[in-house]
Design an enzyme around this catalytic site. Structure first.
Site, PDB file in Angstrom:
ATOM      1  N   HIS A  88       0.818  -1.217   0.000  1.00 50.96           N
ATOM      2  CA  HIS A  88       0.000   0.000   0.000  1.00 50.96           C
ATOM      3  C   HIS A  88       0.851   1.267   0.000  1.00 50.96           C
ATOM      4  CE1 HIS A  88      -3.235  -2.758   1.048  1.00 50.96           C
ATOM      5  NE2 HIS A  88      -2.511  -3.184   2.062  1.00 50.96           N
ATOM      6  N   SER A 100       1.410  -0.162  -5.477  1.00 46.47           N
ATOM      7  CA  SER A 100       0.516  -0.499  -4.382  1.00 46.47           C
ATOM      8  C   SER A 100      -0.004  -1.916  -4.572  1.00 46.47           C
ATOM      9  CB  SER A 100      -0.656   0.479  -4.316  1.00 46.47           C
ATOM     10  OG  SER A 100      -1.400   0.283  -3.130  1.00 46.47           O
ATOM     11  N   SER A 149      -5.916   1.781  -2.080  1.00 47.93           N
ATOM     12  CA  SER A 149      -5.185   2.140  -0.864  1.00 47.93           C
ATOM     13  C   SER A 149      -4.147   3.238  -1.039  1.00 47.93           C
ATOM     14  CB  SER A 149      -4.501   0.892  -0.288  1.00 47.93           C
ATOM     15  OG  SER A 149      -3.505   0.404  -1.174  1.00 47.93           O
ATOM     16  N   ASP A 180       3.122  -7.682  -0.292  1.00 42.48           N
ATOM     17  CA  ASP A 180       1.981  -7.632   0.631  1.00 42.48           C
ATOM     18  C   ASP A 180       0.790  -8.262  -0.070  1.00 42.48           C
ATOM     19  OD1 ASP A 180       0.046  -7.102   2.483  1.00 42.48           O
ATOM     20  OD2 ASP A 180       0.370  -4.939   2.573  1.00 42.48           O
ATOM     21  N   GLU A 192       4.330  -9.525   3.849  1.00 41.15           N
ATOM     22  CA  GLU A 192       3.712  -8.719   4.889  1.00 41.15           C
ATOM     23  C   GLU A 192       2.465  -9.332   5.511  1.00 41.15           C
ATOM     24  OE1 GLU A 192       3.017  -4.890   7.015  1.00 41.15           O
ATOM     25  OE2 GLU A 192       4.766  -5.872   6.143  1.00 41.15           O
ATOM     26  N   ASN A 237       4.738 -11.534   8.479  1.00 43.71           N
ATOM     27  CA  ASN A 237       3.409 -11.463   9.077  1.00 43.71           C
ATOM     28  C   ASN A 237       3.339 -12.105  10.460  1.00 43.71           C
ATOM     29  OD1 ASN A 237       0.377 -11.008   8.730  1.00 43.71           O
ATOM     30  ND2 ASN A 237       0.449 -13.208   9.122  1.00 43.71           N
ATOM     31  N   LYS A 262       4.646  -7.635  14.357  1.00 45.71           N
ATOM     32  CA  LYS A 262       3.805  -7.321  13.215  1.00 45.71           C
ATOM     33  C   LYS A 262       2.382  -7.770  13.481  1.00 45.71           C
ATOM     34  CE  LYS A 262       1.759  -7.427   9.079  1.00 45.71           C
ATOM     35  NZ  LYS A 262       0.394  -7.915   8.816  1.00 45.71           N
ATOM     36  N   ASP A 287       0.301  -4.511  14.250  1.00 43.99           N
ATOM     37  CA  ASP A 287      -0.364  -4.077  13.025  1.00 43.99           C
ATOM     38  C   ASP A 287      -1.806  -4.586  13.021  1.00 43.99           C
ATOM     39  OD1 ASP A 287      -1.324  -3.827  10.437  1.00 43.99           O
ATOM     40  OD2 ASP A 287       0.545  -4.378   9.475  1.00 43.99           O
ATOM     41  N   ASN A 288      -1.992  -5.896  13.123  1.00 44.84           N
ATOM     42  CA  ASN A 288      -3.319  -6.474  12.960  1.00 44.84           C
ATOM     43  C   ASN A 288      -4.242  -6.156  14.129  1.00 44.84           C
ATOM     44  OD1 ASN A 288      -2.322  -7.614  10.630  1.00 44.84           O
ATOM     45  ND2 ASN A 288      -1.922  -9.604  11.539  1.00 44.84           N
ATOM     46  N   CYS A 318      -6.083  -2.193  13.898  1.00 50.78           N
ATOM     47  CA  CYS A 318      -7.504  -2.240  13.558  1.00 50.78           C
ATOM     48  C   CYS A 318      -8.374  -1.520  14.586  1.00 50.78           C
ATOM     49  CB  CYS A 318      -7.964  -3.688  13.414  1.00 50.78           C
ATOM     50  SG  CYS A 318      -7.309  -4.501  11.944  1.00 50.78           S
ATOM     51  N   HIS A 366      -7.280  -9.149   3.628  1.00 58.03           N
ATOM     52  CA  HIS A 366      -6.454  -8.574   2.557  1.00 58.03           C
ATOM     53  C   HIS A 366      -7.178  -8.482   1.219  1.00 58.03           C
ATOM     54  CE1 HIS A 366      -2.746  -7.337   0.601  1.00 58.03           C
ATOM     55  NE2 HIS A 366      -3.134  -8.093  -0.402  1.00 58.03           N
ATOM     56  N   HIS A 420      -3.728   2.117   9.161  1.00 58.79           N
ATOM     57  CA  HIS A 420      -3.334   2.074  10.566  1.00 58.79           C
ATOM     58  C   HIS A 420      -2.460   3.276  10.929  1.00 58.79           C
ATOM     59  CE1 HIS A 420      -5.143  -1.721  10.487  1.00 58.79           C
ATOM     60  NE2 HIS A 420      -4.085  -2.505  10.375  1.00 58.79           N
ATOM     61  N   SER A 452       5.565  -2.863  12.199  1.00 57.23           N
ATOM     62  CA  SER A 452       5.463  -3.790  11.071  1.00 57.23           C
ATOM     63  C   SER A 452       6.595  -3.578  10.078  1.00 57.23           C
ATOM     64  CB  SER A 452       4.112  -3.591  10.383  1.00 57.23           C
ATOM     65  OG  SER A 452       3.971  -4.452   9.280  1.00 57.23           O
ATOM     66  N   GLN A 468      10.110  -5.489   8.216  1.00 53.93           N
ATOM     67  CA  GLN A 468      10.407  -5.595   6.783  1.00 53.93           C
ATOM     68  C   GLN A 468      11.861  -5.215   6.503  1.00 53.93           C
ATOM     69  OE1 GLN A 468       9.041  -6.852   4.252  1.00 53.93           O
ATOM     70  NE2 GLN A 468       6.817  -6.820   4.394  1.00 53.93           N
TER      71      GLN A 468
END
Length: 485
Positions: free
Chosen positions: A62, A85, A90, A139, A205, A230, A235, A239-240, A244, A350, A404, A412, A416
């Site tokens: 993204h 992307s 996104s 990703d 990702e 991931n 991460k 992230d998740n 959210c 995703h 996010h 996250s 990477q």
């Protein structure tokens, strides 16, 4: 958009919506850097030695403000970067403009068609006649997919003369993939094999891309080493789960102006993403119901105070439906027909196959009313009542909002950078075979440690005696690899 590559005054290739937005993008990037201590620390620690000097990195992720900070961390470490992307909705156009002007080749804009999306992916992989990238930041796995399908087609073409037939599949996106590969065979029948030979590896990702990688590993078709970012704790949890909590309510408010308080929200799935969404809706005042297939996840949801039912139990009276599973066919058109008028249906997994968009689009007599970009009301002919679908079933937190917060994306994206460094630094050692790996625990802990100072934290230090008592090094790692946080 005309599908032609443009060049900056410095000669760097790009295709973005509006390069004049670059100043705005730069201001937001500078704000985000303050909230992304992990990436800034990577620049401080690794930048002077230029570990990526000579490395070509292609990214399919993204194209947001936060991703811009990731890209400029890679370039600060010496890499040359091309980016697209991984989602048609996104991209933040001002972020793409700033990076295209200042740092890297970018091919991305918000609201791409599927044809434009795959053209951008192809451009990000196109490093000229000398082969493709050395490394991929992926990703969802689309860049990895295109290379694997390209290699397979080239080998078949060499043996039999057979070319890919886009009409052999009903999947609109895969038709475009096959078209790109078929047309490429006419000009360079070894194009993707050249990429394969040059590639050192990929860092992935998200859940969907990781699933693809493990499937290829199991079948023996994985062409290069892969690191599963991931499943790093810093991460998946940050992230998740925590991301959210912020981005779901943000997306719902921007898209529909809904007051979440007092509503009935259904969260399909209770993995890390689902947990974050359930908590977000609960904190906003909704009554939350979870659907689950996994008894352990279901029990976790119950212990957090959420009711666990099936979709059939709640479909007729809930107000908000959020899919988070990473699976397919979660909410079908038959379910949508049963929903109350103006029920909101959205996805924060995703891909777009959790919600049956094809069934909805092809339902006889259905009427689509676009309220604003990525917010559509679909009316069923039998009742003249309808539902509101966000971002055409794709990621609503990025399609309808800005994704996010920068801080969780720093967690996250620091993973990477470390994964890319690990692959690049070990490229000649033989450490990584054509398999899927996860980052070791000590690196996961390092990513977390880089973010503590920003929040004013101070860690307690183990004494040697304490460390010996629990059989860990004084400096960590503090948990075994199998520990579940």
């Amino acid at each position: 958009m005309s599908l032609t590559v443009e060049k900056t005054t410095a000669g760097r290739e790009y295709k973005v919506r509006d390069l004049s937005q670059a100043d705005f993008g730069r201001l937001e990037i500078e704000l985000a850097e303050i909230e992304m201590p992990g990436l800034v620390s990577c620049r401080t620690e690794f930048g002077p030695s230029q570990p990526f000097k000579g490395a070509r990195i292609t990214g399919s992720l993204h194209m947001t403000i936060q991703t811009a900070v990731l890209i400029e961390t890679l370039t600060a470490l010496g890499a040359e970067v091309r980016w697209c992307s991984c989602n048609i909705f996104s991209t933040q156009d001002h972020a793409a403009a700033a990076i295209a002007r200042d740092s890297a080749a970018v091919f991305a804009w918000k609201g791409e068609t599927l044809q434009e999306y795959w053209w951008c992916t192809e451009r990000a992989l196109d490093w000229g006649p000398g082969g493709g990238p050395d490394l991929i930041v992926d990703d969802g796995g689309d860049a990895t997919l295109l290379i694997h399908e390209g290699v397979k087609a080239e080998e078949l073409f060499e043996k039999t003369g057979e070319v890919p037939d886009p009409s052999s599949t009903d999947n609109a996106e895969f038709q475009l993939v096959l078209t790109i590969i078929r047309d490429g065979l006419k000009t360079d029948p070894q194009r993707f094999r050249k990429m394969k030979e040059r590639l050192v590896g990929v860092s992935e990702e998200t859940t969907t891309g990781v699933k693809r990688l493990y499937q290829m590993q199991a079948s023996g078709t994985l062409l290069f080493p892969a690191i599963n970012v991931n499943d790093s704790v810093t991460k998946s949890k940050f992230d998740n789960l925590y991301g959210c909590r912020h981005s779901l309510p943000d997306g719902l408010m921007r898209a529909t102006d809904v007051m979440i308080a007092g509503k009935v929200g259904v969260v399909c799935g209770y993995g890390d993403v689902g947990k974050g969404c359930a908590v977000a809706l609960k904190q906003a005042g909704a009554r939350v119901i979870v659907t689950e297939i996994d008894p352990i996840c279901a029990l976790q949801a119950l212990m957090e105070g959420f009711q666990v039912l099936t979709l059939d139990d709640v479909v007729s009276y809930a107000d908000i439906f959020v899919t988070t599973t990473g699976n397919k066919d979660i909410i079908m058109v038959g379910d949508m027909k049963k929903m109350k008028n103006n029920a909101i249906v959205c996805n924060i997994g995703h891909f777009d196959n959790e919600i049956d968009m094809s069934g909805l689009e092809n339902y006889p007599g259905v009427k689509r009313i676009t309220i604003k970009p990525q917010t559509d009301r679909w009316l069923f002919p039998e009742t003249n009542t309808g539902i509101i679908v966000l971002a055409e079933g794709r990621l609503m937190n990025l399609g309808c909002a800005t994704g996010h917060p920068s801080f969780v994306m720093s967690c996250s994206f620091t993973n990477q950078v470390i994964a890319q460094l690990e692959l690049w630094n070990e490229r000649k050692s033989g450490k990584y075979e054509k398999k899927v790996y996860v980052l070791p625990k000590h690196l996961d802990e390092k990513v977390a440690a880089l973010h503590l100072g920003k929040l004013g934290a101070k860690l307690t230090k183990l004494t040697q005696s304490q460390a010996d008592y629990i059989s860990v090094p004084v400096e960590g790692p503090y948990k075994p690899a199998a520990y579940r946080y």
